[in-house]
Design a protein around this motif. Structure first.
Motif, mmCIF file in Angstrom:
data_model
loop_
_atom_site.group_PDB
_atom_site.id
_atom_site.type_symbol
_atom_site.label_atom_id
_atom_site.label_comp_id
_atom_site.label_asym_id
_atom_site.label_seq_id
_atom_site.Cartn_x
_atom_site.Cartn_y
_atom_site.Cartn_z
ATOM 1 N N MET A 141 0.831 -1.207 0.000
ATOM 2 C CA MET A 141 0.000 0.000 0.000
ATOM 3 C C MET A 141 0.864 1.253 0.000
ATOM 4 O O MET A 141 0.581 2.221 -0.709
ATOM 5 N N HIS A 143 -0.448 -3.776 -6.714
ATOM 6 C CA HIS A 143 -1.695 -4.475 -6.398
ATOM 7 C C HIS A 143 -2.370 -4.953 -7.679
ATOM 8 O O HIS A 143 -2.106 -4.403 -8.740
ATOM 9 N N PRO A 144 -3.269 -5.971 -7.589
ATOM 10 C CA PRO A 144 -3.714 -6.700 -6.393
ATOM 11 C C PRO A 144 -2.860 -7.920 -6.044
ATOM 12 O O PRO A 144 -3.352 -8.856 -5.429
ATOM 13 N N TYR A 168 -2.681 -10.920 0.464
ATOM 14 C CA TYR A 168 -4.085 -10.535 0.333
ATOM 15 C C TYR A 168 -4.522 -9.730 1.555
ATOM 16 O O TYR A 168 -5.175 -10.244 2.472
ATOM 17 N N ALA A 172 -6.086 -5.786 2.675
ATOM 18 C CA ALA A 172 -6.785 -4.629 2.113
ATOM 19 C C ALA A 172 -7.243 -3.672 3.199
ATOM 20 O O ALA A 172 -7.452 -4.072 4.357
ATOM 21 N N TYR A 182 -12.367 -0.652 1.633
ATOM 22 C CA TYR A 182 -12.565 -1.480 0.445
ATOM 23 C C TYR A 182 -13.026 -2.880 0.830
ATOM 24 O O TYR A 182 -13.860 -3.474 0.125
ATOM 25 N N TRP A 183 -12.521 -3.392 1.922
ATOM 26 C CA TRP A 183 -12.945 -4.694 2.447
ATOM 27 C C TRP A 183 -14.455 -4.716 2.671
ATOM 28 O O TRP A 183 -15.142 -5.686 2.325
ATOM 29 N N TYR A 223 -8.480 -9.613 -2.267
ATOM 30 C CA TYR A 223 -8.070 -9.417 -3.659
ATOM 31 C C TYR A 223 -9.071 -8.519 -4.391
ATOM 32 O O TYR A 223 -8.685 -7.554 -5.060
ATOM 33 N N SER A 243 -11.112 -6.481 -3.006
ATOM 34 C CA SER A 243 -11.033 -5.172 -2.351
ATOM 35 C C SER A 243 -9.906 -4.339 -2.944
ATOM 36 O O SER A 243 -10.047 -3.123 -3.135
ATOM 37 N N ASN A 244 -8.789 -4.997 -3.248
ATOM 38 C CA ASN A 244 -7.651 -4.266 -3.792
ATOM 39 C C ASN A 244 -7.863 -3.853 -5.245
ATOM 40 O O ASN A 244 -7.208 -2.926 -5.726
ATOM 41 N N TYR A 261 -9.464 -0.648 -4.534
ATOM 42 C CA TYR A 261 -8.404 0.292 -4.131
ATOM 43 C C TYR A 261 -7.693 0.843 -5.365
ATOM 44 O O TYR A 261 -7.495 2.059 -5.510
#
Length: 502
Positions: free
Chosen positions: A160, A194-195, A199, A201, A205-206, A257, A259-260, A263
């Motif tokens: 991140m 990412h992603p 794994y 996040a 986003y999660w 994954y 979620s990213n 992101y």
């Protein structure tokens, strides 16, 4: 043809099956969906090699690993191999990279005039596999299943921090380009990590995927003995016996994954918004280096020709070009010749040796007759693997294993090897002939082994005595930024403002 600005957005390990025609409807990716509506969407785009460094070197150069020599994540990218950055820069472009490209070796530019960040991965030979020791795990850098069992929420991580910086530097560069200090057209490559696993996040986003219906794979984990030989090698390389993967681990990993992806969509939105606000027009390419199996069949990460790992999203927006959905198999090694074709740059000097081909004829309605080729000669392999993808079929070959042929039209999950099925005998014979004509696997294997052996010697030698890292050190000329006494202070604010005088 006019030399249009070019914005390339690359992501890492994004599964192309999630992009059947742009992002899947259930993904929270409004910015990518907006881009998809004005782009040519390539449903069946493939990597040249399902691993970071070889996949990226092929993407940049239009050459497969057997030609580039970038076999694995510690193979040197030759400085004399032209990339799209070289071709564009030679033709008068300013070229810049923000983010990852996993260059190995002392050349950390490969045609880019400027790099805005360092890379996230090492540039030396320390991650070299060794075919002389089949089955040996190099524990300090090989993948293991800890990425799966450790999945969950975090507000900051190594990756991140990196991608936050990549996006910041990219938007800052777009603002700088808008000032018009350099009249040349530009090509900016923005490359995120990412992603790619681990794994992990951010919670915002999660929370988007709390009720997601896609948290389990379509094909459940199989018993080890039911897998093909190469998949078994991947399991062994990933140290699967020392981990107990639960259904909850799988759900968390896939949720992080997805979620990213959201992101990344936010980061990409920032970049596209900056482009729009600074009134700059550009060709926009969105692509990944390779995919991720995401637990299908029990496999994770990449290193295989199965669809989850080898198929990647690719979308191309060209101002004035009609958007549409393209299903013909293509490759991300087609990017280099396509960009050159788009802006009128000749590749005649290297065309006889370029394996990628321009996508413009296909986009304009011509039929593509050549198959898509893939190669893999890195960790979890003991000999090179090769693949051909054309029409409904995918053909896989390794000197150590039985040939595989999958009919993706009737078997999209690649569960039935039809290589010996009489119904598919003509296709099997056709692909065997194409593979025989294209590859000498014994020679390929010898070249990989020679490269590995050399690199192990060099790596050991350079770790003795004074160590000089090849990692890219971004130049930050603080004395040329903001306001300094060698500058004309009357001009500083005016020069740095966009738009001026409104």
């Amino acid at each position: 043809m006019s030399k249009q600005n070019i914005l390339i957005i690359m992501v890492d390990q994004l599964n192309g099956t999630l992009f059947p025609d742009g992002p899947a409807e259930w993904l929270y990716a409004p910015n990518l969906k907006k881009l998809a509506k004005k782009s040519v969407r390539f449903e069946n785009c493939y990597t040249a090699s399902p691993l970071c460094a070889p996949g990226r070197a092929s993407f940049m150069s239009g050459q497969l690993p057997s030609i580039s020599g970038v076999y694995d994540n510690a193979a040197e990218f030759p400085s004399d191999l032209p990339t799209y950055a070289h071709h564009l820069r030679r033709a008068g472009y300013q070229t810049a990279l923000s983010g990852k490209m996993h260059f190995v070796g002392p050349d950390q530019l490969h045609g880019f005039e400027e790099r805005l960040t360092t890379d996230i991965y090492p540039a030396d030979f320390g991650w070299t596999p060794d075919y002389r020791k089949p089955g040996e795990r190099i524990d300090w850098w090989y993948h293991n299943m800890g990425s799966v069992t450790g999945a969950g929420v975090a507000e900051i991580s190594n990756q991140m921090e990196y991608d936050d910086e990549v996006a910041y530097e990219a938007t800052r560069k777009l603002f700088d380009l808008s000032r018009g200090h350099d009249p040349r057209p530009w090509c900016l490559t923005v490359s995120f990590t990412h992603p790619h696993d681990p794994y992990v996040a951010r919670k915002k986003y999660w929370d988007l995927y709390e009720d997601c219906e896609h948290l389990l794979p379509k094909v459940s984990a199989m018993d080890y003995d039911d897998h093909d030989p190469h998949s078994k090698r991947i399991f062994d390389a990933n140290d699967w016996r020392n981990f107990d993967i639960t259904e909850d681990d799988i759900r968390k990993s896939r949720r992080a994954y997805f979620s990213n992806i959201s992101y990344l969509d936010d980061k990409i939105g920032e970049i596209l918004d900056t482009l729009e606000r600074t009134r700059q027009e550009a060709v926009i390419l969105f692509v990944s280096d390779h995919g991720d199996m995401l637990g299908e069949r029990g496999l994770w990460f990449k290193m295989t020709f199965y669809e989850g790992a080898s198929r990647v999203p690719m979308m191309l927006h060209v101002p004035g070009m009609a958007p549409h959905h393209e299903t013909t198999p293509v490759s991300n090694i087609d990017v280099c010749p396509t960009l050159c074709d788009l802006v009128g740059i000749s590749m005649d000097e290297v065309d006889p040796w370029t394996q990628g081909e321009s996508l413009l004829p296909l986009i304009n309605g011509q039929r593509r007759v050549s198959p898509v080729a893939m190669e893999y000669a890195a960790e979890a392999s003991y000999a090179p693997l090769v693949s051909l993808r054309q029409d409904n079929y995918k053909f896989n070959r390794c000197a150590l294993d039985p040939d595989q042929l999958f009919d993706l039209a009737s078997d999209p999950n690649e569960l039935i090897n039809v290589i010996d099925d009489p119904v598919h005998a003509d296709a099997a014979e056709k692909f065997k002939k194409m593979a025989n004509a294209r590859w000498d696997l014994a020679q390929f294997d010898e070249e990989v082994r020679r490269s590995q052996a050399r690199r192990w010697v060099v790596y050991d030698a350079l770790r003795n005595g004074n160590y000089y890292p090849w990692d890219y050190q971004p130049l930050k000329k603080a004395s040329e930024r903001f306001m300094r006494n060698h500058m004309d202070l009357n001009m500083v604010e005016e020069r740095q403002r966009f738009p001026r005088g409104e």
